[in-house]
Motif scaffolding. Structure first.
Motif, PDB file in Angstrom:
ATOM      1  N   PHE A  82       0.412  -1.159  -0.288  1.00 37.60           N
ATOM      2  CA  PHE A  82       0.124  -0.431  -0.114  1.00 37.60           C
ATOM      3  C   PHE A  82       0.627   0.998   0.273  1.00 37.60           C
ATOM      4  O   PHE A  82       0.766   1.918  -0.682  1.00 37.60           O
ATOM      5  N   VAL A  83       1.518   1.467   0.854  1.00 37.15           N
ATOM      6  CA  VAL A  83       2.800   2.682   0.948  1.00 37.15           C
ATOM      7  C   VAL A  83       3.741   2.836  -0.085  1.00 37.15           C
ATOM      8  O   VAL A  83       3.807   3.960  -0.886  1.00 37.15           O
ATOM      9  N   LYS A  84       3.724   1.466  -0.987  1.00 34.14           N
ATOM     10  CA  LYS A  84       4.848   1.698  -2.142  1.00 34.14           C
ATOM     11  C   LYS A  84       3.957   2.129  -2.822  1.00 34.14           C
ATOM     12  O   LYS A  84       4.326   3.104  -3.964  1.00 34.14           O
ATOM     13  N   ASP A  85       3.022   1.431  -3.574  1.00 37.12           N
ATOM     14  CA  ASP A  85       2.072   1.803  -4.718  1.00 37.12           C
ATOM     15  C   ASP A  85       1.546   3.374  -4.598  1.00 37.12           C
ATOM     16  O   ASP A  85       0.968   3.903  -5.672  1.00 37.12           O
ATOM     17  N   PHE A  86       0.834   3.684  -3.397  1.00 33.62           N
ATOM     18  CA  PHE A  86       0.025   5.061  -2.933  1.00 33.62           C
ATOM     19  C   PHE A  86       0.568   5.945  -2.112  1.00 33.62           C
ATOM     20  O   PHE A  86      -0.338   7.092  -1.344  1.00 33.62           O
ATOM     21  N   GLY A  87       1.666   5.627  -1.581  1.00 38.53           N
ATOM     22  CA  GLY A  87       2.636   6.583  -0.179  1.00 38.53           C
ATOM     23  C   GLY A  87       2.199   8.516  -1.146  1.00 38.53           C
ATOM     24  O   GLY A  87       2.395   8.954  -0.032  1.00 38.53           O
ATOM     25  N   GLU A  88       2.652   8.340  -1.972  1.00 37.02           N
ATOM     26  CA  GLU A  88       2.942   9.853  -2.527  1.00 37.02           C
ATOM     27  C   GLU A  88       1.271  10.465  -2.444  1.00 37.02           C
ATOM     28  O   GLU A  88       1.361  11.839  -1.767  1.00 37.02           O
ATOM     29  N   ARG A  89       0.409   9.839  -3.065  1.00 38.01           N
ATOM     30  CA  ARG A  89      -0.978   9.896  -3.004  1.00 38.01           C
ATOM     31  C   ARG A  89      -1.724  10.545  -1.444  1.00 38.01           C
ATOM     32  O   ARG A  89      -2.218  11.312  -0.850  1.00 38.01           O
ATOM     33  N   PHE A  90      -1.174   9.271  -0.575  1.00 37.80           N
ATOM     34  CA  PHE A  90      -1.471   9.194   0.688  1.00 37.80           C
ATOM     35  C   PHE A  90      -1.128  10.386   1.401  1.00 37.80           C
ATOM     36  O   PHE A  90      -2.176  11.459   2.414  1.00 37.80           O
ATOM     37  N   ARG A  91       0.441  11.257   1.388  1.00 37.97           N
ATOM     38  CA  ARG A  91       0.630  12.083   1.917  1.00 37.97           C
ATOM     39  C   ARG A  91       0.100  13.431   1.286  1.00 37.97           C
ATOM     40  O   ARG A  91       0.771  14.442   1.667  1.00 37.97           O
ATOM     41  N   ARG A  92      -0.946  13.264   0.316  1.00 35.68           N
ATOM     42  CA  ARG A  92      -1.836  14.962  -0.044  1.00 35.68           C
ATOM     43  C   ARG A  92      -2.683  15.125   0.354  1.00 35.68           C
ATOM     44  O   ARG A  92      -3.476  15.773   0.153  1.00 35.68           O
ATOM     45  N   THR A  93      -3.496  13.608   1.356  1.00 37.31           N
ATOM     46  CA  THR A  93      -4.961  13.650   1.680  1.00 37.31           C
ATOM     47  C   THR A  93      -4.864  14.160   3.386  1.00 37.31           C
ATOM     48  O   THR A  93      -4.175  14.002   3.747  1.00 37.31           O
ATOM     49  N   ALA A  94      -6.173  14.477   2.930  1.00 35.90           N
ATOM     50  CA  ALA A  94      -6.610  15.250   4.504  1.00 35.90           C
ATOM     51  C   ALA A  94      -7.580  14.189   4.912  1.00 35.90           C
ATOM     52  O   ALA A  94      -7.817  13.719   4.267  1.00 35.90           O
ATOM     53  N   ALA A  95      -7.489  14.630   6.283  1.00 33.08           N
ATOM     54  CA  ALA A  95      -8.381  13.392   7.106  1.00 33.08           C
ATOM     55  C   ALA A  95      -9.777  13.528   6.858  1.00 33.08           C
ATOM     56  O   ALA A  95     -10.400  12.693   7.187  1.00 33.08           O
ATOM     57  N   ALA A  96      -9.945  14.936   6.286  1.00 28.92           N
ATOM     58  CA  ALA A  96     -11.723  15.340   6.465  1.00 28.92           C
ATOM     59  C   ALA A  96     -11.497  16.461   5.476  1.00 28.92           C
ATOM     60  O   ALA A  96     -10.439  17.543   5.493  1.00 28.92           O
ATOM     61  N   ARG A  97     -12.957  16.450   4.424  1.00 31.93           N
ATOM     62  CA  ARG A  97     -13.341  17.789   4.314  1.00 31.93           C
ATOM     63  C   ARG A  97     -13.189  19.215   5.327  1.00 31.93           C
ATOM     64  O   ARG A  97     -12.791  20.491   5.065  1.00 31.93           O
ATOM     65  N   ASN A  98     -13.540  19.066   6.423  1.00 31.51           N
ATOM     66  CA  ASN A  98     -13.787  19.890   7.335  1.00 31.51           C
ATOM     67  C   ASN A  98     -13.673  19.900   8.240  1.00 31.51           C
ATOM     68  O   ASN A  98     -13.078  20.891   9.092  1.00 31.51           O
ATOM     69  N   TYR A  99     -13.779  19.060   9.667  1.00 28.29           N
ATOM     70  CA  TYR A  99     -13.747  18.711  10.753  1.00 28.29           C
ATOM     71  C   TYR A  99     -12.449  18.805  11.503  1.00 28.29           C
ATOM     72  O   TYR A  99     -12.273  19.079  12.824  1.00 28.29           O
ATOM     73  N   HIS A 100     -11.909  17.671  10.667  1.00 28.07           N
ATOM     74  CA  HIS A 100      -9.977  17.393  11.567  1.00 28.07           C
ATOM     75  C   HIS A 100      -9.451  16.754  10.809  1.00 28.07           C
ATOM     76  O   HIS A 100      -9.515  16.670   9.759  1.00 28.07           O
ATOM     77  N   HIS A 101      -7.986  17.204  10.853  1.00 30.50           N
ATOM     78  CA  HIS A 101      -6.954  17.299  10.122  1.00 30.50           C
ATOM     79  C   HIS A 101      -7.797  17.848   8.026  1.00 30.50           C
ATOM     80  O   HIS A 101      -7.200  16.802   7.723  1.00 30.50           O
TER      81      HIS A 101
END
Length: 352
Positions: free
Chosen positions: A144-163
């Motif tokens: 997972f981290v090999k295939d999607f690590g860069e995408r993971f690092r640009r992702t928010a945990a939520a749109r509004n409420y937290h992180h």
């Protein structure tokens, strides 16, 4: 004039008007009318940590220029900022200019402190995944981290409420892993390998639901995320990766517990992590690991909401702030940690 972030401007505005510069991406620029039919331009601005709506009135020299801005615009606003009780944030005596290529690059990287924190959090995730003893779960996480690590690092945990910021999912996931690592020794019945893998994958569907592009802070909407939702996407992702890696590991057939049981229990950590069906989970937690993950997830999300709320919520009275949804009530400033007595020690003959 000091260069500030949107979060810093939001906090400073609570004390009255002040002068500053801010580098931002324009999410949108829309023509609006007040109730008195006075035209203004409503700018939606974003940086690495925050979002802000700013109103530009029609009599401002930069009104026409601001109306022509769009999501491709990266600008510096410099002037006097204030918070209006009716119209929100306003800027006066200010000017706007495009950012240079170097300034845009620095803005996309985020504040130095945030970059350092997210880099350390990502390294902690990788190190924690490496401690997983079950070779099936470890191989799945590695893939997972090999295939999607860069995408993971640009992702928010939520749109509004937290992180709700670029890289926020990394911060949230790392903190959940820290909590899990601390409580696992207190509850020996918990399968820590399973919980760590579940934490990594529980919000993996948000790589489509809450993903930021490489070139900005405008979070697009993804059709897969909209039609299926991040829990279902996460279940699908785990199954896809599982089929991919298990095909090359015939030796897994003889491992205990059986590989099919491991797959099903990992899927169960993703499905019920919202806790209840009314909050989007297709099923309620039915194992100790699923229940633990749900509460760890909720704890970190809620404490992040408190931390952000103290800096953004409207003060209602001394030490009391307006409610920040979805928290259930007004916020009250927490008790300071004990620091000992500040008074000089009393002598034996001193009564008062």
């Amino acid at each position: 004039m000091q260069l500030m972030t949107l979060s810093e401007i939001r906090r400073a505005a609570q004390s009255g008007p002040f002068s500053a510069r801010v580098h931002v991406q324009v999410e949108s620029a829309a023509a609006r009318l007040t109730r008195e039919q006075k035209p203004f331009c409503e700018l939606s601005l974003a940086d690495a940590c925050d979002r802000m709506t700013l109103r530009v009135w029609s009599d401002h020299p930069a009104y026409k220029a601001c109306s022509a801005l769009n999501s491709e615009s990266f600008i510096e606003l410099a002037g006097e900022f204030s918070s209006h009780s009716q119209y929100g944030f306003e800027a006066q005596k200010w000017n706007v200019r495009p950012l240079t290529a170097q300034e845009k690059s620095e803005l996309l990287q985020g504040p130095a402190e945030l970059r350092v924190k997210q880099s350390a959090d990502w390294q902690f995730i990788l190190e924690t995944v490496a401690t997983i003893g079950d070779p099936r779960l470890r191989a799945l996480c590695d893939a997972f981290v090999k295939d999607f690590g860069e995408r993971f690092r640009r992702t928010a945990a939520a749109r509004n409420y937290h992180h709700a910021r670029r890289g926020g999912l990394v911060e949230h996931t790392a903190q959940m892993m820290r909590v899990a690592s601390q409580i696992a020794p207190l509850y020996p019945q918990l399968n820590i390998d399973l919980i760590i893998a579940g934490i990594l994958f529980h919000d993996s569907g948000k790589l489509w639901e809450n993903h930021y592009p490489e070139s900005g802070f405008v979070m697009d909407y993804d059709e897969r995320g909209e039609l299926v939702g991040h829990i279902s996407v996460g279940l699908e992702l785990v199954n896809s990766l599982w089929r991919k890696i298990s095909a090359d590991h015939d030796a897994w057939k003889d491992l205990v517990p059986p590989s099919e049981d491991v797959r099903l229990h990992l899927l169960h950590l993703i499905g019920p992590h919202h806790g209840e069906q009314q909050f989007g989970s297709p099923v309620s937690p039915k194992t100790p690991e699923a229940m633990a993950l749900h509460y760890i997830d909720n704890l970190d999300a809620r404490l992040e909401m408190f931390a952000a709320g103290y800096t953004t919520a409207k003060p209602l009275a001394a030490r009391i702030f307006d409610r920040v949804r979805p928290l259930p009530a007004n916020l009250v400033k927490p008790l300071e940690k004990f620091q000992g007595s500040t008074a000089p020690p009393k002598r034996d003959d001193q009564l008062f």
